[in-house]
Design an enzyme around this catalytic site. Structure first.
Site, short mmCIF file in Angstrom:
data_model
loop_
_atom_site.label_atom_id
_atom_site.label_comp_id
_atom_site.label_asym_id
_atom_site.label_seq_id
_atom_site.Cartn_x
_atom_site.Cartn_y
_atom_site.Cartn_z
N GLU A 166 0.89 -1.43 0.13
CA GLU A 166 0.00 -0.03 -0.05
C GLU A 166 0.82 1.33 0.18
O GLU A 166 0.73 1.91 1.01
CB GLU A 166 -1.15 -0.01 1.29
CG GLU A 166 -1.89 -1.23 0.92
CD GLU A 166 -2.93 -1.25 2.22
OE1 GLU A 166 -2.84 -0.42 3.13
OE2 GLU A 166 -3.81 -1.91 1.99
N GLU A 353 -5.44 -8.57 0.13
CA GLU A 353 -6.21 -8.04 1.13
C GLU A 353 -7.60 -7.78 0.64
O GLU A 353 -7.80 -7.17 -0.18
CB GLU A 353 -5.77 -6.84 1.98
CG GLU A 353 -4.71 -6.97 2.74
CD GLU A 353 -3.96 -5.94 3.47
OE1 GLU A 353 -4.92 -4.91 3.73
OE2 GLU A 353 -2.81 -5.58 3.28
O1 AZF Z 1 -7.13 -1.37 7.43
C1 AZF Z 1 -7.37 -2.90 7.26
C2 AZF Z 1 -5.83 -3.17 6.67
N1 AZF Z 1 -5.72 -2.37 5.61
N2 AZF Z 1 -4.72 -2.69 4.71
C3 AZF Z 1 -3.29 -2.78 5.35
C4 AZF Z 1 -3.71 -3.50 6.71
O2 AZF Z 1 -2.29 -3.36 7.55
C5 AZF Z 1 -4.60 -2.93 7.66
O3 AZF Z 1 -5.01 -3.63 8.70
#
Ligand code: AZF
Ligand code: CA
Length: 447
Positions: A166, A353
């Site tokens: 991300e 995810e």
């Molecule tokens: O907010 C939920 C998830 N989103 N993407 C990155 C993860 O580290 C988060 O926990």
């Protein structure tokens, strides 16, 4: 009941990240990360929560792998904590830290589970932050050196690598909006950091190829789906900016070798521009073997002058929201995946995810998280639609295996299909765990 069958060899999995589950923040030579500093700073994390203990997964490899085996997953996505490998970010290698990941990987392989390793899931060594962190181009080479160490250590054992999790969160959320570590609020810095992350990704992929590594490598951006409330061109433009900040800003450099003009112009209006050196875009555009996609939510957007950073406002449609307040927008999952394939071609995609926050507690030894099951069912239905329409989908990892440290929300927000009692650290599979176990066992979704 309709039975939707998924492709043969579709890889079902689940995902976690080092700082969110490991704990053992100062065990066996681990160095400080920016998240240790951030969470130890009063006021930064809800209820003053920290990752000091988290789920204590550092000491519970066998327990966690047993849960994965019971779940029946083919893949398990985890991340390596850079400060466990190089406590100062570079320099002296910390062997006990490396040994932890060898134990974890060996346990996964013994359980016939494919490790999916994220090299960077936000826990930058604090020693590098003190030299400018990702805003300092030197951090790029330290990252490549750290990645190369892991490539050499785990070649043949780990065959699925993700460079950066991300980049939007690491750059914009953490250095412009200031909500995550290190908490800067500087748009120019955030754009430079985003650029350096993409360079770190590209150089790491180059190294992976040069080392003739076994397996595949990719990156895992978070994507958002924002559609215009009407076909008025100001609504269309506002929705495009909201998507563009998250999607095209990173995907265009990765697949087209340039930043999207409409966003470059928008940021210029905001007083910031990316400092690009001649070789940069060619490095960033290194071909990758797969694209990881993290999808949670979407929205309808209407133009509103001066609203937010993109003159766009989410329209309240009365949709259900999860316990972290995110809109439930399942069709956005289908739309963003088909949009990606139209825009960037037939790149193999893993959902690295997708999941929901619901804070159900244990009652009589059970967690009846039926709302999470409904969320997953709706999103897997859209995933099946995307596959049926030709999207090159390789696998799906739900976020998350277990409740964990949800960054600035601390332990107040639960995403796990396994409940964790953060006093006793007892793990309790939720009803969604049992539901997902059946989806995996039969490789199908019943709707
Ligand atoms: O907010 C939920 C998830 N989103 N993407 C990155 C993860 O580290 C988060 O926990
Ligand atoms: Ca700078």
């Amino acid at each position: 009941m309709q039975k939707l069958i998924f492709p043969e060899h579709f890889q079902w999995g689940t995902a976690t990240a080092s700082y969110q589950i490991e704990g053992a923040w100062n065990a066996d030579g681990r160095g400080l990360s920016i998240w240790d500093v951030f969470s130890h700073t009063p006021g930064k994390v809800k209820n003053g929560d920290t990752g000091d203990v988290a789920c204590d997964s550092y000491h519970r490899i066998d327990e966690d792998v047993a849960l994965l085996q019971k779940l029946g997953v083919k893949v398990y996505r985890f991340s390596v904590a850079w400060p466990r490998i190089y406590p100062e970010g570079t320099g002296t290698l910390n062997k006990p830290g490396l040994d932890y990941y060898h134990r974890l990987v060996d346990a996964l392989l013994a359980a016939d589970i494919e490790p999916f390793c994220t090299l960077y899931h936000w826990d930058l060594p604090q020693a590098l932050q003190e030299k400018g962190g990702w805003d300092n181009r030197e951090t790029i080479d330290h990252f490549v050196h750290y990645a190369e160490t892991l490539f050499q250590q785990f070649n043949g054992k780990i065959k699925n690598w993700i460079t950066i999790n991300e980049p939007w969160c690491v750059s914009i959320l953490s250095n412009y909006l200031g909500a995550h570590a290190p908490g800067n609020q500087d748009l120019q810095m955030a754009l430079d950091i985003g650029h350096h992350l993409l360079l770190a990704h590209g150089k790491t992929v180059q190294r992976f190829r040069q080392l003739n590594m076994e397996g595949q490598i990719g990156i895992a951006p978070n994507v958002s789906w924002n559609e215009p409330y009407s076909n008025r061109e100001e609504d269309v433009a506002a929705a495009r900016r909201m998507r563009g900040a998250c999607n095209e800003w990173f995907l265009d450099p990765l697949f087209k070798g340039s930043y999207p003009d409409f966003m470059v112009a928008w940021y210029q209006k905001m007083g910031a521009s990316v400092n690009i050196q001649p070789e940069d875009m060619a490095i960033i555009q290194q071909p990758i073997d797969f694209l990881g996609i993290n999808y949670y939510t979407g929205s309808l957007v209407t133009y509103k002058q001066g609203e937010g950073d993109y003159d766009g406002e989410d329209v309240e449609e009365g949709r259900e929201r999860t316990d972290i307040g995110w809109n439930i927008y399942p069709e956005g999952f289908y739309n963003v995946l088909t949009w990606l394939t139209e825009q960037y071609g037939d790149v193999p995609i893993y959902i690295t995810e997708n999941g929901a926050c619901y804070n159900d507690e244990v009652q009589n030894g059970k967690v009846a998280d039926t709302r999470r099951i409904a969320y997953l069912q709706k999103h897997l239905l859209q995933l099946h639609r995307a596959i049926a329409s030709g999207v090159n989908m390789k696998g799906y990892m739900t976020w998350s295996l277990m409740d964990n440290f949800e960054w600035a929300e601390g332990y107040s927000k639960r995403f796990g299909i396994v409940h964790v009692n953060f006093e006793t650290l007892v793990r309790t599979p939720k009803q969604s765990f049992e539901w997902y176990q059946q989806v995996i066992a039969h490789n199908r979704l019943e709707v």
